[in-house]
Design an enzyme around this catalytic site. Sequence first.
Site, short mmCIF file in Angstrom:
data_model
loop_
_atom_site.label_atom_id
_atom_site.label_comp_id
_atom_site.label_asym_id
_atom_site.label_seq_id
_atom_site.Cartn_x
_atom_site.Cartn_y
_atom_site.Cartn_z
N ASN A 102 3.63 -2.50 -9.30
CA ASN A 102 2.61 -1.70 -8.62
C ASN A 102 1.29 -1.71 -9.40
O ASN A 102 1.30 -1.68 -10.63
CB ASN A 102 3.10 -0.26 -8.44
CG ASN A 102 4.35 -0.21 -7.59
OD1 ASN A 102 4.67 -1.17 -6.90
ND2 ASN A 102 5.07 0.90 -7.63
N HIS A 119 1.52 -6.89 -12.33
CA HIS A 119 0.53 -7.41 -11.38
C HIS A 119 -0.86 -6.81 -11.58
O HIS A 119 -1.70 -6.89 -10.70
CB HIS A 119 1.02 -7.17 -9.94
CG HIS A 119 2.24 -7.99 -9.60
ND1 HIS A 119 3.02 -7.77 -8.50
CD2 HIS A 119 2.80 -9.05 -10.25
CE1 HIS A 119 4.01 -8.65 -8.48
NE2 HIS A 119 3.91 -9.43 -9.53
P1 OAD Z 1 7.63 -4.66 -0.82
O1 OAD Z 1 6.72 -4.03 0.17
O2 OAD Z 1 7.95 -6.09 -0.69
O3 OAD Z 1 9.03 -3.90 -0.83
C1 OAD Z 1 9.12 -2.51 -0.88
C2 OAD Z 1 10.59 -2.16 -0.98
O4 OAD Z 1 10.68 -0.76 -1.16
C3 OAD Z 1 11.43 -2.52 0.24
O5 OAD Z 1 12.61 -3.17 -0.20
C4 OAD Z 1 11.76 -1.16 0.87
O6 OAD Z 1 13.05 -1.14 1.46
C5 OAD Z 1 11.72 -0.26 -0.34
N1 OAD Z 1 11.35 1.15 -0.07
C6 OAD Z 1 10.43 1.63 0.80
N2 OAD Z 1 10.33 2.95 0.70
C7 OAD Z 1 11.22 3.35 -0.25
C8 OAD Z 1 11.59 4.59 -0.83
N3 OAD Z 1 11.02 5.74 -0.44
N4 OAD Z 1 12.54 4.60 -1.79
C9 OAD Z 1 13.13 3.44 -2.19
N5 OAD Z 1 12.82 2.24 -1.70
C10 OAD Z 1 11.88 2.19 -0.75
O7 OAD Z 1 7.04 -4.31 -2.27
P2 OAD Z 1 7.28 -5.04 -3.66
O8 OAD Z 1 8.69 -5.49 -3.80
O9 OAD Z 1 6.71 -4.16 -4.71
O10 OAD Z 1 2.23 -8.44 -5.29
O11 OAD Z 1 6.36 -6.30 -3.50
C11 OAD Z 1 6.24 -7.17 -4.59
C12 OAD Z 1 4.84 -7.72 -4.66
O12 OAD Z 1 4.47 -8.34 -3.43
C13 OAD Z 1 3.75 -6.66 -4.86
O13 OAD Z 1 3.57 -6.30 -6.20
C14 OAD Z 1 2.56 -7.37 -4.37
C15 OAD Z 1 3.14 -7.88 -3.09
O14 OAD Z 1 2.46 -8.84 -2.47
C16 OAD Z 1 0.96 -8.76 -5.51
O15 OAD Z 1 0.04 -8.18 -5.00
C17 OAD Z 1 0.82 -9.91 -6.47
#
Ligand code: OAD
Length: 243
Positions: A102, A119
């Site tokens: 994040n 990131h």
């Molecule tokens: P994603 O948007 O890909 O995934 C978010 C995850 O959080 C999903 O698996 C949801 O199921 C889960 N989720 C949502 N709400 C939740 C809650 N209240 N409690 C628990 N889990 C929950 O986000 P990231 O995995 O962080 O990169 O994405 C990775 C990277 O892709 C980011 O850092 C960003 C993005 O593009 C860059 O900007 C380089």
Amino acid sequence: METSIQPLREALRNAQRVVVLTGAGVSAESGIPTFRGAEGLWKTYQAKDLATPEAFVRDPELVWEFYNWRRALIGQKTCNPAHTALAQLENIISEFTLITQNVDGLHLLAGSRRVLELHGNIWRVRCTRCGRETMDRSPDMGKRPTCTVCGGLLRPGVVWFGESLDPHILHQAVEAARSCQIMLVVGTSSVVQPAASLAFTAKSGGAMLAEINLEQTPNSDLMDRVLLGKAGEILPRLVEGLP
Ligand code: OAD
């Protein structure tokens, strides 16, 4: 696969080296949209189509408009019980590392100290000409913000798709993953590399892995424990009563 909290709490009670890897789901309950899924859209764009060096070369004003929107949004948000619980966990584990994808800075705001921002940070800006980096918390940087030293175009100090992570930060993250006893993987879809592979690194180093997410992810099969639900509900329950 174990799904109850108690065994994980007991494992944490006895652990000296713990790593937590977080993603956008940890900040979802603060009101910050995650990247994937329906709410990941801004106007008609997917975030991943704007968070690239190519998009910035093509249309820096559009990319800054997107980041100004994110700055204004994030600037109004504060940490939630998931961030707070992780800051509390750090206080009771002797070697604790929080690795986050994040860029919102909310882990630091919650009081976490050893935070590796894989990131980058949305409040950082970098000159595309002289490379100077500064922190700037303005909610609106304008259409084409420029460097006060050399007049070059500024860009957000975050890592975009197709860019390399800061090697120093990545090295620390890999080392922490390699040597931890427990890794908690919280609120990440585990599809973006190299962050997603840190769970494999921890597993091959012998760590116990636990995932906290609303749903299963491509890494769920690797996990010793999967706790399905909201991070802001599960993490406070997990940390409650520790040590
Ligand atoms: P994603 O948007 O890909 O995934 C978010 C995850 O959080 C999903 O698996 C949801 O199921 C889960 N989720 C949502 N709400 C939740 C809650 N209240 N409690 C628990 N889990 C929950 O986000 P990231 O995995 O962080 O990169 O994405 C990775 C990277 O892709 C980011 O850092 C960003 C993005 O593009 C860059 O900007 C380089």
